[in-house]
Design an enzyme around this catalytic site. Structure first.
Site, PDB file in Angstrom:
ATOM      1  N   LYS A 143      -4.412   2.554  -3.271  1.00  0.00           N
ATOM      2  CA  LYS A 143      -4.224   3.595  -4.296  1.00  0.00           C
ATOM      3  C   LYS A 143      -4.593   4.945  -3.734  1.00  0.00           C
ATOM      4  O   LYS A 143      -5.754   5.245  -3.492  1.00  0.00           O
ATOM      5  CB  LYS A 143      -5.099   3.296  -5.518  1.00  0.00           C
ATOM      6  CG  LYS A 143      -4.640   2.065  -6.255  1.00  0.00           C
ATOM      7  CD  LYS A 143      -5.475   1.870  -7.505  1.00  0.00           C
ATOM      8  CE  LYS A 143      -5.330   0.467  -8.035  1.00  0.00           C
ATOM      9  NZ  LYS A 143      -6.509  -0.359  -7.793  1.00  0.00           N
ATOM     10  N   ASP A 186       0.820  -1.203   0.000  1.00  0.00           N
ATOM     11  CA  ASP A 186       0.000   0.000   0.000  1.00  0.00           C
ATOM     12  C   ASP A 186       0.854   1.253   0.000  1.00  0.00           C
ATOM     13  O   ASP A 186       2.043   1.201  -0.210  1.00  0.00           O
ATOM     14  CB  ASP A 186      -1.055  -0.016   1.110  1.00  0.00           C
ATOM     15  CG  ASP A 186      -0.492  -0.538   2.398  1.00  0.00           C
ATOM     16  OD1 ASP A 186       0.628  -0.151   2.714  1.00  0.00           O
ATOM     17  OD2 ASP A 186      -1.188  -1.344   3.066  1.00  0.00           O
ATOM     18  N   MET A 214      -1.477   8.312  13.435  1.00  0.00           N
ATOM     19  CA  MET A 214      -2.753   8.644  12.777  1.00  0.00           C
ATOM     20  C   MET A 214      -3.490   9.744  13.533  1.00  0.00           C
ATOM     21  O   MET A 214      -4.717   9.699  13.665  1.00  0.00           O
ATOM     22  CB  MET A 214      -3.645   7.394  12.685  1.00  0.00           C
ATOM     23  CG  MET A 214      -3.022   6.287  11.867  1.00  0.00           C
ATOM     24  SD  MET A 214      -4.033   4.808  11.804  1.00  0.00           S
ATOM     25  CE  MET A 214      -3.524   3.954  13.283  1.00  0.00           C
TER      26      MET A 214
HETATM   27  N1  SAH Z   1       2.505   0.045  11.115  1.00  0.00           N
HETATM   28  C1  SAH Z   1       2.964   1.382  10.988  1.00  0.00           C
HETATM   29  C2  SAH Z   1       1.911   2.388  11.416  1.00  0.00           C
HETATM   30  C3  SAH Z   1       0.693   2.375  10.552  1.00  0.00           C
HETATM   31  S1  SAH Z   1      -0.477   3.579  11.023  1.00  0.00           S
HETATM   32  C4  SAH Z   1       4.259   1.558  11.785  1.00  0.00           C
HETATM   33  O1  SAH Z   1       4.646   0.677  12.538  1.00  0.00           O
HETATM   34  O2  SAH Z   1       4.913   2.581  11.600  1.00  0.00           O
HETATM   35  C5  SAH Z   1      -0.047   4.918   9.988  1.00  0.00           C
HETATM   36  C6  SAH Z   1       0.502   6.049  10.811  1.00  0.00           C
HETATM   37  O3  SAH Z   1       1.890   5.821  11.084  1.00  0.00           O
HETATM   38  C7  SAH Z   1       0.475   7.392  10.140  1.00  0.00           C
HETATM   39  O4  SAH Z   1      -0.780   8.013  10.248  1.00  0.00           O
HETATM   40  C8  SAH Z   1       1.528   8.153  10.911  1.00  0.00           C
HETATM   41  O5  SAH Z   1       1.040   8.580  12.154  1.00  0.00           O
HETATM   42  C9  SAH Z   1       2.538   7.063  11.176  1.00  0.00           C
HETATM   43  N2  SAH Z   1       3.630   7.091  10.185  1.00  0.00           N
HETATM   44  C10 SAH Z   1       3.978   6.117   9.346  1.00  0.00           C
HETATM   45  N3  SAH Z   1       5.041   6.469   8.607  1.00  0.00           N
HETATM   46  C11 SAH Z   1       5.372   7.714   8.999  1.00  0.00           C
HETATM   47  C12 SAH Z   1       6.377   8.641   8.627  1.00  0.00           C
HETATM   48  N4  SAH Z   1       7.290   8.353   7.676  1.00  0.00           N
HETATM   49  N5  SAH Z   1       6.437   9.840   9.244  1.00  0.00           N
HETATM   50  C13 SAH Z   1       5.544  10.146  10.200  1.00  0.00           C
HETATM   51  N6  SAH Z   1       4.574   9.316  10.596  1.00  0.00           N
HETATM   52  C14 SAH Z   1       4.473   8.116  10.010  1.00  0.00           C
END
Ligand code: SAH
Length: 496
Positions: free
Chosen positions: A58, A36, A172
């Site tokens: 997407k 994704d 999030m």
């Molecule tokens: N499984 C993922 C989280 C998924 S939820 C993990 O372990 O990182 C998606 C959320 O992760 C986003 O809304 C944001 O809050 C955070 N996130 C993921 N990648 C990010 C990034 N590069 N910079 C800032 N926040 C990020």
């Protein structure tokens, strides 16, 4: 039919180098990859060419494949006997619905594995210089989702969090930022508690914003913070002022376009990235050995007539080696001939074949190579193996020195880049474009069109000939002191 398997792989937070070794191996041997939008291009590029790619997030059409459908896709592909990789941002089991995706597989007895990833919850603060714990300030870390289910209030026990006093990391949480901060204030947290939001963490576009609990919503709004972003609340946030290393990298925020041939782009791109640059690879040329090459074969048949064998690029060395291989010979066919290389890169290519240059000029260009050869006062002939359109600078010097030579074209340069809207758009951001040969300049301009406005572009050139080519198209140039990748990078760091 044999059942395949599903491997959940955590892709890490954004920086492609934060993919784990095990995750990379799984990806490289995948037959189907379901991914994704949080997965970066460089990781996407690791997917084998013949693997099926299924995008279930997407972003462009704002159309997300429902979770149930994703589960069904994984099941179906595994039952077809495929090795399926389900690639997810960060860690699959942390707010990644990894668990949900496994349930259906378990029901159907499909084998699976889970390869953890580096989670954004810890890595993003780290890249902004925020250690999520510190012995003097907190004794716990809480990772909380700020996602609100439609029509429902945030399900967060603010009192408990405030009472515990640990560091709080919200994922999030961008759209619920004010609700979150207000919830913490109402539960008694001090308004001046350091708080931060970090947007697009661990990527070249990372943007950390430091504030306090009471000012964060306003500050984030003013700065137009967008998802993905992480919210961190706790005393540890104040460390960002001292420890923010990633945003202080010398090339942070710089757009750099690398035009080298694909197989040679790697180290240059990687090094620029590790200095913080936002690198786009746009390979503009490819070299192809001219094979069969009767002229080169004949020269090698009469190698004892030559005293020097001269290479002006690694591609010349490769072309010779390929010819030897094709004609069932090896480097012993070269006998005791002396070897000259234009620079260290070409010498490295020789070393791969157990050879070593006897001569490398002080300045790595055709003219200086010619002069260095003249100083050797060769009694025998010189054999030059080089590109179809080799520079006359080398042979002119040899002519003046009345040294006899054979100048054999053993490979050709093809312009490979096609017009690319993404790269055209980048030009507006005043990028630096690296050129490691005159032909890369031609390839670049040919691809994007001579009529384009290149006034914002800085051409970082490896040497004089490359620079001269760039001037033909009125590019603003900066040029490496020496024709090496090291010197080119140094020159880029010095600035425009
Ligand atoms: N499984 C993922 C989280 C998924 S939820 C993990 O372990 O990182 C998606 C959320 O992760 C986003 O809304 C944001 O809050 C955070 N996130 C993921 N990648 C990010 C990034 N590069 N910079 C800032 N926040 C990020």
């Amino acid at each position: 039919m044999k059942t395949g398997q599903v491997i959940l792989v955590g892709a890490g937070p954004g920086d492609p180098d934060l993919l784990t070794i095990k995750g990379r191996k799984a990806l490289e041997s995948a037959e189907v990859v379901v991914y994704d939008r949080l997965v970066s291009q460089a990781i996407y590029d690791l997917i084998p060419d013949d693997a099926e790619r299924i995008n279930v997030g997407k972003e462009s059409s704002h159309h997300l494949v429902p979770q149930e459908e994703i589960n069904q896709i994984l099941l179906k592909k595994a039952l077809e006997g495929k090795r399926v990789v389900r690639l997810k941002g960060g860690d699959p089991f942390l707010f990644g619905r990894g668990g949900e995706e496994l349930e259906l597989l378990v029901e159907h007895g499909v084998p699976f594995q889970e390869i953890p990833g580096i989670t954004s919850a810890i890595a993003v603060p780290a890249y902004a210089g925020i250690p999520v714990t510190h012995r003097d300030f907190c004794s716990s870390l809480h990772i909380i989702t700020g996602h609100q289910r439609a029509g429902k209030p945030l399900n967060i026990n603010f009192e408990a969090l405030v009472q515990d006093g640990g560091t709080l990391v919200f994922l999030m949480g961008v759209s619920a930022l004010s609700t979150i901060c207000q919830g913490l204030l109402d539960a008694g947290m001090e308004p001046d508690m350091p708080a931060a939001v970090v947007e697009k963490g661990t990527t070249p576009a990372q943007r950390p914003i430091l504030a306090t609990l009471s000012t964060l919503p306003e500050t984030a709004k003013a700065q137009k913070v967008k998802s993905p972003a992480i919210i961190i609340v706790g005393k540890v946030c104040s460390f960002t002022e001292q420890f923010d290393w990633f945003d202080k990298l010398p090339l942070k925020g710089k757009q750099v376009i690398v035009t080298r041939p694909k197989e040679r782009a790697g180290t240059l791109s990687e090094r620029l990235r590790s200095l913080g640059a936002d690198v786009t690879e746009f390979p503009c040329i490819e070299t192809h050995p001219l094979l069969p090459c009767p002229e080169m074969e004949e020269a090698v048949d009469h190698i004892s007539e030559y005293e020097w064998l001269v290479f002006t690029s690694p591609a010349g060395v490769s072309a010779l080696m390929e010819m030897l291989e094709r004609t069932h010979r090896d480097v012993r066919a070269l006998g005791p001939i002396k070897l000259a290389a234009i620079g260290p890169g070409t010498n490295r290519e020789l070393q791969k074949h157990g050879l070593r240059a006897d001569l490398i000029p002080d300045i790595y260009d055709g003219e200086h190579l010619g002069q260095a050869l003249c100083q050797e006062k060769p009694a025998g002939k010189v054999l030059i193996l080089r590109a179809q359109w080799g520079t006359p600078a080398l042979t002119e010097v040899l002519d003046r020195g009345t040294i006899s030579y054979s100048d054999i074209r053993c490979y050709e340069t093809r312009y490979t880049a096609s017009n690319n809207d993404d790269v055209r758009r980048l030009l507006a951001q005043k990028p630096i474009v690296t050129f490691t040969s005159a032909s890369t300049v031609r390839g670049f301009v040919l691809a994007l069109g001579e009529d384009l406005d290149y006034s914002g572009v800085t051409a970082a050139c490896i040497g004089q000939q490359t620079e001269a080519e760039a001037h033909k198209y009125h590019l603003h140039t900066i040029t490496a002191e020496k024709a090496t990748i090291d010197a080119l990078i140094e020159r880029i760091m010095e600035g425009e």
